[in-house]
Structure formats: C-alpha cells, structure tokens
Enzyme design. Structure first.
Site, short mmCIF file in Angstrom:
data_model
loop_
_atom_site.label_atom_id
_atom_site.label_comp_id
_atom_site.label_asym_id
_atom_site.label_seq_id
_atom_site.Cartn_x
_atom_site.Cartn_y
_atom_site.Cartn_z
N ASP A 179 -0.64 -3.03 -11.45
CA ASP A 179 0.05 -1.89 -12.04
C ASP A 179 -1.01 -1.00 -12.67
O ASP A 179 -1.83 -1.47 -13.45
CB ASP A 179 1.03 -2.35 -13.11
CG ASP A 179 2.24 -3.05 -12.51
OD1 ASP A 179 2.52 -2.82 -11.31
OD2 ASP A 179 2.90 -3.82 -13.22
N ASP A 222 14.63 -3.10 -5.52
CA ASP A 222 14.83 -3.89 -6.74
C ASP A 222 16.26 -4.43 -6.72
O ASP A 222 17.22 -3.67 -6.81
CB ASP A 222 14.63 -3.01 -7.99
CG ASP A 222 13.18 -2.58 -8.16
OD1 ASP A 222 12.30 -3.19 -7.51
OD2 ASP A 222 12.91 -1.63 -8.92
#
Lengths: 255, 202
Positions: free
Chosen positions: A11, A130
């Site tokens: 990330d 997701d």
C-alpha cells in the site's frame, strides 16, 4: 505444472509504503521499490502496488514509482488504486506496469472492463472485488473500503467480470481483512468455483499456515500477502518451503 | 545495437529495461534505417494476432522483417511477437502471420482456466543455443490464451498446462520465439536473454 503464486501487496501513500489501510494510524515504513526488489529476491512471483493516495496531484508520484519499479523489477507488476478511466489505464501501463487493477470504477462503469480488455488485452485487466456478508449472510460486493454495499451479488458480479473481459480477479474479503485470522475460505471457494479465470485470494492472512490453508482448501491461483511480510513475521522463502512440504507446487529460486 | 520493433502492441519498455540490465544496447523503433543497421531484432507484443499483423503492415514492417530474416539477422519474438512468426492465427478470425515457422496459432483447448497465467516449468525438446544458460524444469512467466501447434521440428522447449504440451521456445535458423515473457521471468528470463545476446554478438 502451473505454480501457485505468492504476491506481496504494497500500500503506497505519498510515495511510501504504509501499513495496511485497515490499521489505525498510517505509518510509512519505507520505499516501495526497495521493498518490491527485496521481495523479488525472496522469490515473490509478482508485486502489487496499491495507490491509496487521495489527491490528484499525488498521482504524479505513483507514476514515478511505477517507472522506477518497472526499471528494477524482473517480475510482473500490478498497479491499482484510483483508476477510473481508459486514460488512467493507458498512463499506468505506459509508466511500466504489466497489469492494472480496477475496483469501484468497474462497479460504476462495467464497460470499462470490456474497453480496457479490448484495447490492452485481457491479461492486463485485473478486477479487484471487495466481498462481504450482508446482514442475512449473503456475499455481496462492497465498495469504499467495505463501508458501502452495492447490492450486487458477489458470485454474479465475478462471473460478469469474466464475461466482460477481465483476465484475473483479485478477491478481498472485507470480513477477513485486517483480522489476521486467515483467508475467507468460504468466500474464496464460492468465487473460484464459479469463474474460469485466475483468482487471487486476499484479506486475513496472519500466518504461513493461513497461506497453506487457502491453497489446500480452495483452487485459487495466488495469495496476496501484506503485513506478514512487511512486519518480517515470515519471508517468502519460508512460506514457499512450507507450501512445498504440503505438496503445493511453487516456484523456488536455486532450489 | 539491436532494435525492439515499435508497432503499437502494448508496453515494450519492460523489454527495453531487460535489455539494459544485461548490457544489450537496444532502441525502440520502426524506422527502416535503424532496423537495417541492427544486429538483432526483438518482436515484442501483447494483444491480438490480427491487430499485430495489421500494424506491421500499416508501418511497412513486413517487407523489412522478411528482408532481415533472409539476411540471417537474429530475430526473437516474445509472446504475441512469437505467435505471429507462424503461418496463420485463428484469434477472432483467420489471419496470415509472417510464416517464418511452420504451424498455426489457435486457442488453447482445455477445460482449465484461461489465460494460462503464471509461472510454469520448461521441458526441453531440441538442443539450441538459446537454452545454454538454463536448466530443464526452471520456471518462466506465461500469460496467454492462444498457443502454437506442437511441431516437433521447431519446438525447442515446451511447458505443460491443462493436459497440453504448449510450445514455449520455438525456433528455426535465425528465428526464435518465446511464448512466455523472458523480461518478466526473473533471473531465469535474464539468462535466456543473455543467451540470445550471445547469439546476436557472435
């Protein structure tokens, strides 16, 4: 034999690797390209850069990082985060990424999958999904970091992504993400058994055994790993050694 | 110096980066003069067979490549660039390829997942200089849904997927093709490119 892949995910915010987005208090822990190169040498099969930068101005930083990454890395690089248009796709690929992952933009505008697949080839179109259980326990597609239920059925959406031209699915369980209690086996199974393109399992990895389990109990093609590696709780070599002991076919270097 | 052919079929910068890493001087170009000066030619490519051939024609590259092939200049095709070295492709519609290698390119016939994506092992079929730096069973990175016919006379190495033997390295005379991406295949891929560099330089 086609190997099961181990994919470290980085990330990135303001040009730095940060701890997982679901942890409170983001702290940067270093240079993304240094991390990626270290993982390559540890036998990572691919690298994912996830740009969690909010502002438009900071997009230039990520392009610079992709360019450096593409220069240094000898394994495939996937980039995701904030990709909304065909032009975003083009720019990320031009910077040197091999695959682009899209998430909420695909939900909002499914044709983007088809257009990107036609223009750049299905192999570089990764749809990130997701998934999360709703109140009734049905698997649904969520966006905005698991806060917003789109109402879409997870399996139906995964199948539609394949139909529209996705080359791969990156499936994150928002129920499992950040818990370090293991991959969401039930969710992963559900998607893997209903599509005929590669699926990367993501969310929940807290130990080497979790990775063994997801490959033993589902037919997923790859496992995405973040904190386990970033916090140096395990190396990729250690993971692969354990996978081999469990008869899971993985790529080793000089072994 | 070698030329990486620029014909608008995806990102070719990673191929250039890979050349730089092994000290192989390369430029990306579609200029006739540059190509004629080159000691070796890389034909990269991702996308579809028909588009690749159309682009080669559009930029007048087919005749130049044919001429270089006849002049015994080492040519290496990567992924789609390998597939168009064959006679015909059947992606979307039937389409003529460059025809440097015998055989056609068609969809992988399997019930396994497509694309065939990820790291897979090489098995050797014929001796060739391109294999000199690698060992059998080493892994390289594939991503494709179409494959060349298994033609024993031009298959140098293959991989196995979905019960099929898939040509991975093919070649005849000065022409070589890799179905996988050596530029994305870690250190093994680098050793394959180094072997080709030696072919170019000898």
């Amino acid at each position: 034999m086609l190997r099961k892949r181990i994919i470290p995910c980085l990330d990135i915010k303001n040009g730095k690797v940060v701890k997982g987005i679901n942890f409170v208090g983001l702290t940067d822990i270093g240079d993304p390209v240094d991390y990626a190169k270290m993982y390559e040498l540890q036998c990572a099969d691919e690298i994912v850069f996830l740009d969690i930068t909010a502002s438009y101005e900071e997009r230039a930083i990520i392009k610079d990082i992709i360019e450096k990454g593409a220069n240094e890395l000898r394994i495939p690089l996937t980039v995701g985060g904030g990709i909304r248009t065909l032009n975003d796709f083009r720019e990320i690929l031009k910077s040197g990424a091999d695959k682009v992952s899209i998430n909420s933009a695909a939900v909002k505008n499914p044709e983007l999958i088809t257009e990107a697949s036609k223009e750049f080839g299905a192999q570089c179109v990764v749809v990130a999904i997701d998934g999360k259980r709703d109140e009734e326990g049905n698997f649904k597609v969520f966006v905005k970091g698991g806060r917003e239920n789109t109402g879409l059925d997870l399996v139906e959406w995964a199948k539609k992504c394949e139909e529209l031209g996705a080359g791969e699915i990156l499936l994150t369980s928002m129920d499992a993400d950040g818990t370090k209690k293991g991959y969401d086996i039930e969710m992963t199974k559900r998607v893997v058994e209903n599509v005929n393109i590669p699926v990367i399992a993501s969310g929940g990895c807290g130990s080497i055994q979790d990775i063994v389990q997801v490959f033993k109990e589902t037919n997923c093609d790859a496992a995405l790993v973040a904190s386990l590696f970033h916090y140096k709780e395990a190396t990729i070599d250690e993971v692969k050694e354990e996978l081999e002991k469990n008869d899971i076919s993985v790529r080793r270097i000089n072994k | 110096m070698i030329v990486i052919i620029d014909y608008n079929v995806g990102n070719v910068k990673s191929v250039l980066n890979a050349c730089k890493r092994i000290g192989l001087e390369a430029i990306i170009s579609r200029d006739e003069e540059e190509i004629k000066k080159a000691k070796g030619i890389i034909l990269p490519g991702v996308g579809s067979f028909a588009v690749a051939m159309e682009n080669l024609k559009k930029y007048g590259l087919v005749e130049i490549l044919n001429d270089r092939k006849e002049n015994n200049i080492p040519i290496i095709g990567i992924c789609l660039g390998m597939q168009i070295l064959f006679e015909k492709g059947f992606e979307v519609e039937e389409c003529k390829g460059l025809g440097y290698l015998k055989g056609n390119v068609d969809m992988i016939k399997t019930t396994e997942k497509l694309p065939h994506m990820g790291w897979n092992q090489l098995y050797f079929n014929r001796q060739n200089q391109i294999l000199k730096n690698i060992k059998e069973l080493e892994d390289v990175y594939f991503v494709h849904s179409f494959m060349a016919d298994f033609n024993n006379e031009n298959v140098i190495a293959y991989t196995e997927y979905g019960g099929m033997k898939i040509p991975a390295i093919v070649g005849m005379d000065n022409v070589i093709g890799c179905q996988f991406h050596p530029e994305k295949s870690g250190e093994v891929g680098e050793r394959i490119l180094k072997a080709w560099k030696e072919i170019v330089e000898c």
